[in-house]
Scaffold this active site. Structure first.
Site, mmCIF file in Angstrom:
data_model
loop_
_atom_site.group_PDB
_atom_site.id
_atom_site.type_symbol
_atom_site.label_atom_id
_atom_site.label_comp_id
_atom_site.label_asym_id
_atom_site.label_seq_id
_atom_site.Cartn_x
_atom_site.Cartn_y
_atom_site.Cartn_z
ATOM 1 N N HIS A 247 8.307 -76.063 91.239
ATOM 2 C CA HIS A 247 7.141 -76.755 91.427
ATOM 3 C C HIS A 247 6.167 -75.975 91.790
ATOM 4 O O HIS A 247 4.732 -76.387 90.883
ATOM 5 C CB HIS A 247 7.516 -77.682 92.760
ATOM 6 C CG HIS A 247 8.621 -78.680 92.715
ATOM 7 N ND1 HIS A 247 9.657 -78.812 93.858
ATOM 8 C CD2 HIS A 247 9.002 -79.717 91.712
ATOM 9 C CE1 HIS A 247 10.329 -79.931 93.325
ATOM 10 N NE2 HIS A 247 10.141 -80.397 92.125
ATOM 11 N N LYS B 291 16.969 -92.041 94.950
ATOM 12 C CA LYS B 291 17.445 -90.686 95.739
ATOM 13 C C LYS B 291 17.455 -91.094 97.278
ATOM 14 O O LYS B 291 16.949 -91.825 97.896
ATOM 15 C CB LYS B 291 16.503 -89.653 95.363
ATOM 16 C CG LYS B 291 16.442 -89.336 93.969
ATOM 17 C CD LYS B 291 15.600 -88.057 93.860
ATOM 18 C CE LYS B 291 15.517 -87.566 92.255
ATOM 19 N NZ LYS B 291 14.657 -86.628 92.024
ATOM 20 N N ARG C 164 11.919 -78.462 82.427
ATOM 21 C CA ARG C 164 13.130 -77.134 82.536
ATOM 22 C C ARG C 164 13.839 -77.117 81.251
ATOM 23 O O ARG C 164 13.889 -76.037 80.779
ATOM 24 C CB ARG C 164 13.754 -77.609 83.837
ATOM 25 C CG ARG C 164 13.047 -77.317 85.197
ATOM 26 C CD ARG C 164 13.908 -77.737 86.227
ATOM 27 N NE ARG C 164 13.856 -79.295 86.244
ATOM 28 C CZ ARG C 164 14.011 -80.059 87.295
ATOM 29 N NH1 ARG C 164 14.745 -79.532 88.344
ATOM 30 N NH2 ARG C 164 14.127 -81.299 87.046
ATOM 31 N N SER D 80 15.669 -79.105 93.602
ATOM 32 C CA SER D 80 15.685 -79.173 95.095
ATOM 33 C C SER D 80 16.933 -79.521 95.342
ATOM 34 O O SER D 80 17.415 -78.824 96.364
ATOM 35 C CB SER D 80 14.691 -80.598 95.282
ATOM 36 O OG SER D 80 13.376 -80.497 94.865
HETATM 37 P P1 ADP Z 1 13.582 -82.546 91.083
HETATM 38 O O1 ADP Z 1 14.652 -82.596 90.007
HETATM 39 O O2 ADP Z 1 13.798 -80.832 91.606
HETATM 40 O O3 ADP Z 1 14.027 -83.400 92.210
HETATM 41 P P2 ADP Z 1 11.201 -83.803 91.207
HETATM 42 O O4 ADP Z 1 11.594 -85.132 91.029
HETATM 43 O O5 ADP Z 1 10.554 -83.253 92.421
HETATM 44 O O6 ADP Z 1 12.109 -82.416 90.802
HETATM 45 O O7 ADP Z 1 10.239 -83.163 90.110
HETATM 46 C C1 ADP Z 1 8.825 -83.255 90.031
HETATM 47 C C2 ADP Z 1 8.320 -82.595 88.645
HETATM 48 O O8 ADP Z 1 8.637 -81.172 88.753
HETATM 49 C C3 ADP Z 1 8.951 -83.168 87.329
HETATM 50 O O9 ADP Z 1 8.178 -83.017 86.471
HETATM 51 C C4 ADP Z 1 10.082 -82.093 87.303
HETATM 52 O O10 ADP Z 1 10.561 -81.890 85.890
HETATM 53 C C5 ADP Z 1 9.293 -80.834 87.729
HETATM 54 N N1 ADP Z 1 10.025 -79.682 88.375
HETATM 55 C C6 ADP Z 1 11.325 -79.694 89.114
HETATM 56 N N2 ADP Z 1 11.626 -78.644 89.301
HETATM 57 C C7 ADP Z 1 11.315 -77.788 88.300
HETATM 58 C C8 ADP Z 1 11.044 -76.260 87.862
HETATM 59 N N3 ADP Z 1 12.017 -75.354 88.556
HETATM 60 N N4 ADP Z 1 10.411 -75.741 87.216
HETATM 61 C C9 ADP Z 1 9.383 -76.560 86.241
HETATM 62 N N5 ADP Z 1 9.406 -77.798 86.629
HETATM 63 C C10 ADP Z 1 10.206 -78.315 87.439
#
Ligand code: ADP
Length: 161
Positions: A17, A41, A90, A128
């Site tokens: 992130h 979630k 990703r 996460s």
């Molecule tokens: P997670 O899938 O880890 O629960 P979130 O819902 O918090 O993630 O994701 C928020 C945004 O961050 C989304 O656009 C997701 O694709 C992106 N994201 C999550 N992890 C990564 C990563 N390792 N690299 C790039 N983008 C990411």
């Protein structure tokens, strides 16, 4: 002034992130990182705790703000004067859902566009949930999490047993 919003659950924020956040903050004058309510979630951290963790991580970036919102994302964007939603991609597996969301959001408000940033190859495997699993088993988290929040994540994971 170009303003963007980076939404997610951030439970907790990872280096994946953070990589997207830093890159987006160079493209835009102002970036709001917003912890959205996600009823699907079962979160480890409350939304306020997640915002706090993000704030500590971006404390040295004056054009980044972290907040929480439980409304419609495009409504939040309008309130902030943001015209762009930033998302990280990703792998192909992220694409279907993100594409659908982007189209839905544009349908609701054609003035707001979604910008996809490709994940750094260092973090394509990182989520996460992976981090929470690693923390349970005592793995070294320095490659996954911002240093300033590692201890809090471990403490929380262990407290939940
Ligand atoms: P997670 O899938 O880890 O629960 P979130 O819902 O918090 O993630 O994701 C928020 C945004 O961050 C989304 O656009 C997701 O694709 C992106 N994201 C999550 N992890 C990564 C990563 N390792 N690299 C790039 N983008 C990411």
């Amino acid at each position: 002034m170009k303003i963007a919003v980076y939404p997610g659950s951030f439970d907790p924020i990872t280096l994946g992130h953070l990589n997207i956040i830093k890159r987006a903050s160079r493209i835009f004058d102002k970036l709001y990182v917003v912890v959205m309510k996600n009823s699907d979630k079962n979160p480890l951290f409350t939304r306020e705790e997640r915002v706090e963790l993000i704030r500590r991580t971006v404390v040295n970036f004056p054009n980044i703000e972290a907040e929480t919102s439980d409304g419609l994302l495009v409504k939040y964007c309008r309130e902030k004067g943001a015209t762009v939603i930033v998302k990280g991609l990703r792998a192909v597996s992220d694409f279907d859902w993100e594409f659908q969301m982007a189209l839905a959001n544009r349908k609701i408000d054609p003035a707001i566009d979604t910008l996809f940033l490709a994940s750094s190859e260092k973090y394509t495997y990182l989520s996460s949930s992976v981090v929470k699993e690693m923390a349970k088993y005592g793995a070294d988290l320095r490659e996954f999490l911002p240093r300033e929040i590692i201890d809090d994540i471990i403490a929380k994971v262990l407290s939940k047993g």
